[in-house]
Design a protein around this motif. Structure first.
Motif, PDB file in Angstrom:
ATOM      1  N   ALA A 107      38.728 -56.935 -72.472  1.00 50.42           N
ATOM      2  CA  ALA A 107      37.718 -57.985 -72.372  1.00 50.42           C
ATOM      3  C   ALA A 107      36.373 -57.420 -71.920  1.00 50.42           C
ATOM      4  N   THR A 108      36.408 -56.406 -71.064  1.00 46.43           N
ATOM      5  CA  THR A 108      35.174 -55.838 -70.521  1.00 46.43           C
ATOM      6  C   THR A 108      34.455 -54.956 -71.537  1.00 46.43           C
ATOM      7  N   LEU A 109      35.203 -54.052 -72.175  1.00 42.70           N
ATOM      8  CA  LEU A 109      34.593 -53.064 -73.055  1.00 42.70           C
ATOM      9  C   LEU A 109      34.601 -53.458 -74.527  1.00 42.70           C
ATOM     10  N   GLY A 110      35.584 -54.263 -74.915  1.00 46.14           N
ATOM     11  CA  GLY A 110      35.666 -54.670 -76.310  1.00 46.14           C
ATOM     12  C   GLY A 110      36.506 -53.729 -77.145  1.00 46.14           C
ATOM     13  N   LYS A 111      37.156 -54.282 -78.152  1.00 40.68           N
ATOM     14  CA  LYS A 111      38.050 -53.519 -79.016  1.00 40.68           C
ATOM     15  C   LYS A 111      37.327 -52.385 -79.726  1.00 40.68           C
TER      16      LYS A 111
ATOM     17  N   LEU B 146      36.436 -49.398 -77.406  1.00 41.52           N
ATOM     18  CA  LEU B 146      37.620 -48.621 -77.036  1.00 41.52           C
ATOM     19  C   LEU B 146      38.136 -47.809 -78.226  1.00 41.52           C
ATOM     20  N   ALA B 147      38.146 -48.415 -79.396  1.00 42.80           N
ATOM     21  CA  ALA B 147      38.629 -47.715 -80.584  1.00 42.80           C
ATOM     22  C   ALA B 147      37.730 -46.543 -80.959  1.00 42.80           C
ATOM     23  N   SER B 148      36.446 -46.632 -80.628  1.00 42.48           N
ATOM     24  CA  SER B 148      35.502 -45.585 -81.022  1.00 42.48           C
ATOM     25  C   SER B 148      35.775 -44.250 -80.338  1.00 42.48           C
ATOM     26  N   HIS B 149      36.545 -44.261 -79.263  1.00 42.67           N
ATOM     27  CA  HIS B 149      36.865 -43.020 -78.546  1.00 42.67           C
ATOM     28  C   HIS B 149      38.017 -42.258 -79.200  1.00 42.67           C
TER      29      HIS B 149
ATOM     30  N   PRO C  20      51.380 -43.113 -74.290  1.00 42.41           N
ATOM     31  CA  PRO C  20      50.524 -43.959 -75.109  1.00 42.41           C
ATOM     32  C   PRO C  20      49.060 -43.868 -74.685  1.00 42.41           C
ATOM     33  N   GLY C  21      48.183 -44.067 -75.656  1.00 42.62           N
ATOM     34  CA  GLY C  21      46.783 -44.278 -75.374  1.00 42.62           C
ATOM     35  C   GLY C  21      46.566 -45.757 -75.135  1.00 42.62           C
ATOM     36  N   PHE C  22      45.456 -46.291 -75.649  1.00 41.81           N
ATOM     37  CA  PHE C  22      45.155 -47.696 -75.395  1.00 41.81           C
ATOM     38  C   PHE C  22      45.870 -48.582 -76.409  1.00 41.81           C
ATOM     39  N   PHE C  23      46.756 -49.432 -75.894  1.00 48.90           N
ATOM     40  CA  PHE C  23      47.428 -50.465 -76.667  1.00 48.90           C
ATOM     41  C   PHE C  23      47.061 -51.812 -76.043  1.00 48.90           C
ATOM     42  N   PRO C  24      46.646 -52.812 -76.829  1.00 52.36           N
ATOM     43  CA  PRO C  24      46.409 -54.130 -76.248  1.00 52.36           C
ATOM     44  C   PRO C  24      47.691 -54.672 -75.617  1.00 52.36           C
ATOM     45  N   SER C  25      47.614 -55.109 -74.378  1.00 56.23           N
ATOM     46  CA  SER C  25      48.769 -55.623 -73.655  1.00 56.23           C
ATOM     47  C   SER C  25      48.279 -56.451 -72.483  1.00 56.23           C
ATOM     48  N   LYS C  26      49.221 -57.076 -71.796  1.00 56.26           N
ATOM     49  CA  LYS C  26      48.865 -57.846 -70.605  1.00 56.26           C
ATOM     50  C   LYS C  26      48.225 -56.940 -69.559  1.00 56.26           C
TER      51      LYS C  26
ATOM     52  N   PRO D 106      39.760 -40.423 -82.519  1.00 53.26           N
ATOM     53  CA  PRO D 106      39.425 -39.882 -83.832  1.00 53.26           C
ATOM     54  C   PRO D 106      39.885 -40.772 -84.986  1.00 53.26           C
ATOM     55  N   LEU D 107      40.996 -41.473 -84.814  1.00 49.05           N
ATOM     56  CA  LEU D 107      41.448 -42.376 -85.873  1.00 49.05           C
ATOM     57  C   LEU D 107      40.710 -43.715 -85.852  1.00 49.05           C
ATOM     58  N   ASN D 108      39.833 -43.907 -84.848  1.00 45.90           N
ATOM     59  CA  ASN D 108      38.979 -45.091 -84.759  1.00 45.90           C
ATOM     60  C   ASN D 108      39.787 -46.392 -84.763  1.00 45.90           C
ATOM     61  N   ARG D 109      40.882 -46.387 -84.022  1.00 46.33           N
ATOM     62  CA  ARG D 109      41.718 -47.581 -83.927  1.00 46.33           C
ATOM     63  C   ARG D 109      42.476 -47.575 -82.611  1.00 46.33           C
ATOM     64  N   LEU D 110      42.970 -48.746 -82.230  1.00 45.84           N
ATOM     65  CA  LEU D 110      43.843 -48.882 -81.072  1.00 45.84           C
ATOM     66  C   LEU D 110      45.296 -48.877 -81.537  1.00 45.84           C
ATOM     67  N   GLY D 111      46.203 -48.683 -80.590  1.00 49.82           N
ATOM     68  CA  GLY D 111      47.615 -48.769 -80.928  1.00 49.82           C
ATOM     69  C   GLY D 111      48.001 -50.187 -81.303  1.00 49.82           C
ATOM     70  N   ASP D 112      49.001 -50.326 -82.181  1.00 52.20           N
ATOM     71  CA  ASP D 112      49.442 -51.660 -82.577  1.00 52.20           C
ATOM     72  C   ASP D 112      50.941 -51.825 -82.307  1.00 52.20           C
ATOM     73  N   ASP D 113      51.520 -52.889 -82.832  1.00 54.58           N
ATOM     74  CA  ASP D 113      52.907 -53.240 -82.529  1.00 54.58           C
ATOM     75  C   ASP D 113      53.937 -52.322 -83.185  1.00 54.58           C
ATOM     76  N   GLU D 114      53.494 -51.384 -83.998  1.00 55.25           N
ATOM     77  CA  GLU D 114      54.419 -50.458 -84.662  1.00 55.25           C
ATOM     78  C   GLU D 114      54.304 -49.021 -84.163  1.00 55.25           C
ATOM     79  N   ASP D 115      53.255 -48.702 -83.455  1.00 55.09           N
ATOM     80  CA  ASP D 115      52.879 -47.303 -83.289  1.00 55.09           C
ATOM     81  C   ASP D 115      53.761 -46.485 -82.349  1.00 55.09           C
TER      82      ASP D 115
END
Length: 259
Positions: A208-212, A215-218, A195-201, A220-229
């Protein structure tokens, strides 16, 4: 000739998911259960496991849980014994339990290094060995899914100080390839999700430090992982749809590792 729907079906299969009480582990357990597998979850905290089991049962999934600290060798054997007593055999093993630690390499505590290594790679070896010897090898069938990370595919960008975590996940990558080579003769496939970056504990501090958005800007799909991915990839590796796939590392990261 089976249809694609039949190849992805997990009716009658059994699965042990470590680190399954929340986050990516629970997402994977949900996916396998919704495809028909019976599930045993493991994690350290019984209260979180109880909540996870209640969630899975609300979806009509046959699920139970066993609390275990997999950094302790004795706990691994006890977990496998209890899981086999409940399920009879283990078709699918998902090695997801893990930990991280942030510190500059020059000041990284040795005890923290050992904690990360013991859980992230030593426990994967021990539980895979136990499940292989006691269930998968005798039955000549098994699906092992290791949860690695794109952190195990490359070094850190500036500002990331997780040398133990990255090193452990790099070990998971090569453990996956090596075990696949050894156990293919037994009808066991061994693959890894990265996995790449998925919001989690585990990642909330970085979020919190870098912001959603940053992180998503890095990706190509310009998004973070979600609960389905992770669901589709997990079902692929757990099912007969991947019976000719082994030793592979699949990045699920929005394209971060491709650029």
């Amino acid at each position: 000739m089976r249809t694609p729907q039949q190849l992805f079906n997990l009716d009658g299969k059994t699965a042990l998911v470590t680190g399954g009480s929340r986050g990516l582990g629970l997402q994977i357990a949900e996916a396998l259960g919704q495809q028909g597998a019976r599930i045993v979850l493991s994690a350290r905290k019984q209260t979180e496991l109880d909540e996870a089991v209640a969630h899975l049962k609300s979806l009509g999934i046959d699920a139970s849980a066993v609390a275990a600290d997999l950094s302790q060798e004795a706990a691994v054997d006890a977990l496998v014994t209890e899981t086999l007593s409940r399920l009879g055999h283990i078709d699918i093993l998902v090695n997801n339990a893990g930990a991280t630690w942030g510190a500059p390499a020059e000041d990284h505590p040795v005890e923290a290094w050992d904690k990360v290594m013991n859980l992230n790679i030593r426990s994967i070896f021990l539980i895979s060995q136990a499940v292989g010897k006691r269930s998968m090898i005798p039955r000549q069938y098994g699906r092992i899914i290791n949860v690695a990370s794109i952190a195990g595919l490359s070094g850190n960008p500036p500002g990331m100080q997780t040398i133990a975590y990255n090193t452990s996940k790099g070990a998971v990558v090569n453990f996956t390839r090596t075990l696949a080579g050894e156990w293919g003769q037994y009808g066991i496939t061994v693959n890894a999700l990265a996995p790449g970056f998925f919001p989690s504990k585990m990642t909330k501090g970085l979020l919190a430090t870098l912001g959603k958005d940053e992180l998503a800007s890095h990706a190509p799909l310009n998004r973070l992982g979600d609960d389905e991915d992770l669901k589709g990839a997990a079902v692929l590796f757990a099912s007969d749809a991947s019976k000719h796939i082994t030793g592979q590392i699949l990045a699920v990261d929005g394209g971060v590792s491709a650029v």
